[in-house]
Write a protein that holds these residues in place. Structure first.
Motif, PDB file in Angstrom:
ATOM      1  N   ARG A  43       9.893 -12.383  58.548  1.00 49.85           N
ATOM      2  CA  ARG A  43       9.243 -13.033  59.695  1.00 49.85           C
ATOM      3  C   ARG A  43       9.144 -14.550  59.525  1.00 49.85           C
ATOM      4  N   ALA A  44      10.028 -15.098  58.714  1.00 50.93           N
ATOM      5  CA  ALA A  44       9.971 -16.548  58.444  1.00 50.93           C
ATOM      6  C   ALA A  44      10.146 -17.369  59.724  1.00 50.93           C
ATOM      7  N   ASP A  45      10.825 -16.796  60.748  1.00 50.67           N
ATOM      8  CA  ASP A  45      11.072 -17.567  61.970  1.00 50.67           C
ATOM      9  C   ASP A  45      10.083 -17.257  63.088  1.00 50.67           C
ATOM     10  N   TYR A  46       9.089 -16.444  62.804  1.00 52.02           N
ATOM     11  CA  TYR A  46       8.186 -15.992  63.871  1.00 52.02           C
ATOM     12  C   TYR A  46       7.586 -17.162  64.657  1.00 52.02           C
ATOM     13  N   LEU A  47       7.239 -18.241  63.951  1.00 46.43           N
ATOM     14  CA  LEU A  47       6.576 -19.362  64.629  1.00 46.43           C
ATOM     15  C   LEU A  47       7.576 -20.459  65.015  1.00 46.43           C
ATOM     16  N   GLY A  48       8.857 -20.159  64.961  1.00 46.52           N
ATOM     17  CA  GLY A  48       9.870 -21.168  65.272  1.00 46.52           C
ATOM     18  C   GLY A  48      10.351 -21.834  63.992  1.00 46.52           C
ATOM     19  N   PRO A  49      11.439 -22.628  64.107  1.00 45.18           N
ATOM     20  CA  PRO A  49      12.069 -23.146  62.898  1.00 45.18           C
ATOM     21  C   PRO A  49      11.379 -24.358  62.247  1.00 45.18           C
ATOM     22  N   HIS A  50      10.678 -25.178  63.056  1.00 48.87           N
ATOM     23  CA  HIS A  50      10.209 -26.454  62.488  1.00 48.87           C
ATOM     24  C   HIS A  50       8.687 -26.515  62.433  1.00 48.87           C
ATOM     25  N   PHE A  51       8.124 -25.975  61.416  1.00 50.66           N
ATOM     26  CA  PHE A  51       6.676 -26.148  61.307  1.00 50.66           C
ATOM     27  C   PHE A  51       6.284 -26.143  59.838  1.00 50.66           C
ATOM     28  N   THR A  52       5.109 -26.654  59.616  1.00 51.73           N
ATOM     29  CA  THR A  52       4.565 -26.728  58.265  1.00 51.73           C
ATOM     30  C   THR A  52       3.245 -25.971  58.278  1.00 51.73           C
ATOM     31  N   LEU A  53       3.054 -25.094  57.306  1.00 47.59           N
ATOM     32  CA  LEU A  53       1.794 -24.349  57.254  1.00 47.59           C
ATOM     33  C   LEU A  53       0.668 -25.303  56.835  1.00 47.59           C
ATOM     34  N   GLU A  54      -0.380 -25.304  57.655  1.00 45.07           N
ATOM     35  CA  GLU A  54      -1.532 -26.173  57.352  1.00 45.07           C
ATOM     36  C   GLU A  54      -2.640 -25.379  56.665  1.00 45.07           C
ATOM     37  N   THR A  55      -2.636 -24.062  56.911  1.00 44.97           N
ATOM     38  CA  THR A  55      -3.674 -23.227  56.283  1.00 44.97           C
ATOM     39  C   THR A  55      -3.055 -21.884  55.878  1.00 44.97           C
ATOM     40  N   ILE A  56      -3.560 -21.339  54.777  1.00 45.60           N
ATOM     41  CA  ILE A  56      -3.168 -19.998  54.326  1.00 45.60           C
ATOM     42  C   ILE A  56      -4.478 -19.270  54.030  1.00 45.60           C
ATOM     43  N   TYR A  57      -4.567 -18.018  54.476  1.00 45.41           N
ATOM     44  CA  TYR A  57      -5.844 -17.302  54.325  1.00 45.41           C
ATOM     45  C   TYR A  57      -5.568 -15.889  53.807  1.00 45.41           C
ATOM     46  N   PHE A  58      -6.074 -15.569  52.612  1.00 45.65           N
ATOM     47  CA  PHE A  58      -5.983 -14.205  52.083  1.00 45.65           C
ATOM     48  C   PHE A  58      -7.268 -13.482  52.485  1.00 45.65           C
ATOM     49  N   GLY A  59      -7.148 -12.500  53.411  1.00 43.48           N
ATOM     50  CA  GLY A  59      -8.334 -11.776  53.889  1.00 43.48           C
ATOM     51  C   GLY A  59      -8.211 -10.295  53.583  1.00 43.48           C
ATOM     52  N   GLY A  60      -9.278  -9.572  53.854  1.00 41.90           N
ATOM     53  CA  GLY A  60      -9.195  -8.151  53.488  1.00 41.90           C
ATOM     54  C   GLY A  60     -10.163  -7.277  54.225  1.00 41.90           C
ATOM     55  N   GLY A  61     -10.347  -6.117  53.569  1.00 37.95           N
ATOM     56  CA  GLY A  61     -10.006  -5.797  52.217  1.00 37.95           C
ATOM     57  C   GLY A  61     -10.581  -6.788  51.193  1.00 37.95           C
ATOM     58  N   THR A  62     -10.050  -6.699  50.012  1.00 34.31           N
ATOM     59  CA  THR A  62     -10.569  -7.520  48.911  1.00 34.31           C
ATOM     60  C   THR A  62      -9.429  -8.242  48.192  1.00 34.31           C
ATOM     61  N   PRO A  63      -9.086  -9.442  48.653  1.00 25.13           N
ATOM     62  CA  PRO A  63      -7.994 -10.178  48.015  1.00 25.13           C
ATOM     63  C   PRO A  63      -8.274 -10.546  46.557  1.00 25.13           C
ATOM     64  N   SER A  64      -9.567 -10.586  46.162  1.00 27.85           N
ATOM     65  CA  SER A  64      -9.852 -10.935  44.755  1.00 27.85           C
ATOM     66  C   SER A  64      -9.435  -9.808  43.807  1.00 27.85           C
ATOM     67  N   LEU A  65      -8.929  -8.682  44.351  1.00 31.03           N
ATOM     68  CA  LEU A  65      -8.366  -7.628  43.494  1.00 31.03           C
ATOM     69  C   LEU A  65      -6.935  -7.955  43.068  1.00 31.03           C
ATOM     70  N   LEU A  66      -6.338  -8.980  43.671  1.00 33.53           N
ATOM     71  CA  LEU A  66      -4.965  -9.348  43.279  1.00 33.53           C
ATOM     72  C   LEU A  66      -4.989  -9.984  41.886  1.00 33.53           C
ATOM     73  N   THR A  67      -4.029  -9.620  41.059  1.00 35.61           N
ATOM     74  CA  THR A  67      -3.926 -10.237  39.735  1.00 35.61           C
ATOM     75  C   THR A  67      -3.261 -11.613  39.870  1.00 35.61           C
ATOM     76  N   ALA A  68      -3.344 -12.413  38.803  1.00 31.03           N
ATOM     77  CA  ALA A  68      -2.706 -13.739  38.827  1.00 31.03           C
ATOM     78  C   ALA A  68      -1.203 -13.585  39.078  1.00 31.03           C
ATOM     79  N   ALA A  69      -0.594 -12.563  38.474  1.00 32.92           N
ATOM     80  CA  ALA A  69       0.851 -12.366  38.632  1.00 32.92           C
ATOM     81  C   ALA A  69       1.185 -11.999  40.087  1.00 32.92           C
ATOM     82  N   GLU A  70       0.345 -11.170  40.700  1.00 33.69           N
ATOM     83  CA  GLU A  70       0.592 -10.781  42.104  1.00 33.69           C
ATOM     84  C   GLU A  70       0.445 -11.993  43.035  1.00 33.69           C
ATOM     85  N   LEU A  71      -0.578 -12.814  42.784  1.00 27.91           N
ATOM     86  CA  LEU A  71      -0.755 -14.023  43.610  1.00 27.91           C
ATOM     87  C   LEU A  71       0.447 -14.952  43.451  1.00 27.91           C
TER      88      LEU A  71
END
Ligand SMILES: C[S@@+](CC[C@H](N)C(=O)[O-])C[C@H]1O[C@@H](n2cnc3c(N)ncnc32)[C@H](O)[C@@H]1O
Ligand code: SF4
Length: 383
Positions: A43-71
């Motif tokens: 889904r890399a093109d879902y928002l169109g070809p030319h954009f820069t992500l300004e925010t990333i949000y890990f929500g859940g569920g419980t994202p703090s269950l992810l290990t360092a390697a998984e992150l």
């Protein structure tokens, strides 16, 4: 300024109020992380070809269950397929029982620069009633450890309207949250959802939520305390010290497109909404075995878009821009609902500025859902 949301659908145990999508079995966790990295590619093109992500949000569920390697695996995939702004806000929702000293150090060494910690309460019996997996001591320690590890951008979640003999416990919860000096708070009134333990207990008469006036009083207490501690209410349930708004959530409320990955996640590309299936095994199988994201697409009609704008904007301190609603979304509230708008102002529930922005007052915020519904129906009629 598009954002990326990743849903991490695992929890240690089910809280008695929660109907978000999650599984308490970790059996699929590593496969699901792999599927998320695949979905990033698909889904890399879902928002169109030319954009820069300004925010990333890990929500859940419980994202703090992810290990360092998984992150790390997920961040590698994000950078492979997307441009990320150097000052991007990168939030991870964390549960206090996961935030050991070692874990917060690990998170501080990752690209994550904002933690949203689900404390809910500092009162042990309330935590037990809600079936939280942490103690009151762990609630406080989690915030302190995160601060010691260098996190400045911290939000905590609290729940009010929990059954109690009086308001003193809520008063203490608020005092404790302010004492921790976190720059952002999200405070939610307990809602009893049908498909939860509380919902089933309510049906059998085994759970009695407090009366509406009790909850309304706690909301008023919250607004008084927030103001006296120098926080702004920038959305009905969200409060921050000046300049510490959640950039990710603020963009949702402004109607900015975003990409949501993982089971149960939603995405919005400006004209349609995509809802990914809320089923971990089916999501993993479909993405990894068939390279398909199992999702439904809902084309938004002009009425849907106007209703969504009303619903989100009326909850924010910026209010609803009636000119934008009329010019861009085709709904002329000043023309069609002048009487109701006057009624709201005469009751002291809303103000209308000279440049036609409708904003709820503190009294009006208590009635936000009813007022929105009233304006919704009219939107439908005028369509
Ligand atoms: C779905 S949780 C995800 C974050 C994390 N797992 C946690 O427990 O903090 C996000 C927040 O939603 C709020 N929440 C979820 N269901 C709720 C309900 N029925 N009533 C009030 N607040 C609720 C809680 O404050 C919770 O922290
Ligand atoms: S509140 Fe958080 S930890 Fe509890 S069940 Fe919901 S998502 Fe999981």
């Amino acid at each position: 300024m598009p954002g990326l949301y990743l849903h991490i659908p695992f929890c240690k145990q089910a809280c008695h109020y929660c109907d978000f999508h999650f599984s308490t079995s970790m059996a699929l966790k590593s496969r699901l992380v792999e599927a998320l990295t695949q979905e990033l590619a698909l889904r890399a093109d879902y928002l169109g070809p030319h954009f820069t992500l300004e925010t990333i949000y890990f929500g859940g569920g419980t994202p703090s269950l992810l290990t360092a390697a998984e992150l790390d695996q997920i961040f590698t995939a994000i950078h492979r397929h997307f441009r990320v702004a150097p000052d991007a806000e990168i939030t991870l929702e964390a549960n206090p029982d996961d935030l050991t000293a070692a874990k917060v150090r690990e998170l501080a060494a990752s690209p994550i620069n904002r933690l949203s910690i689900g404390l809910q309460s500092f009162h042990e019996p309330h935590l037990q009633l809600m079936n939280r997996a942490h103690s009151a001591t762990e609630s406080t320690a989690a915030v302190q450890l995160a601060q010691e590890a260098g996190f400045e951008n911290i939000s905590v979640d609290l729940i009010y309207g929990v059954p109690a003999p009086d308001h003193s416990l809520w008063e203490q919860d608020l005092a404790q949250a302010f004492a921790l000096q976190v720059p952002h708070l999200s405070c939610y009134a307990l809602t009893v959802e049908p498909d939860t333990v509380f919902g089933r207990q309510l049906k059998k008469g085994a759970f009695r939520p407090p009366p509406d006036e009790f909850v309304a009083r706690q909301f008023e207490m919250l607004l008084t305390e927030i103001t006296s501690h120098g926080y702004e209410q920038y959305e009905i349930s969200n409060f921050c010290q000046p300049g510490r708004e959640s950039r990710h959530n603020s963009a949702y409320w402004r109607g900015v497109p975003y990409l949501g990955l993982g089971p149960s996640a939603h995405s919005f590309d400006g004209v349609s909404r995509q809802h990914t299936l809320a089923n971990n095994p089916k999501y993993v199988a479909s993405v990894l075995e068939r390279a398909e994201v199992p999702a439904t697409i809902e084309l938004l009609s002009p009425t849907d878009r106007a209703n969504e704008y009303l619903m989100t904007s009326l909850r924010t301190s910026q209010g609803t821009d009636l000119r934008h609603l009329s010019t861009n979304l085709g709904v002329d509230l000043l023309g069609h609902r002048a009487d109701y708008l006057t009624y709201l102002q005469l009751n002291g529930w809303a103000t209308l500025s000279a440049d036609e922005v409708l904003t709820l007052t503190d009294k009006g915020k208590l009635l936000a859902d009813q007022i929105t519904l009233e304006l919704f129906q009219i939107t439908d009629f005028s369509d």
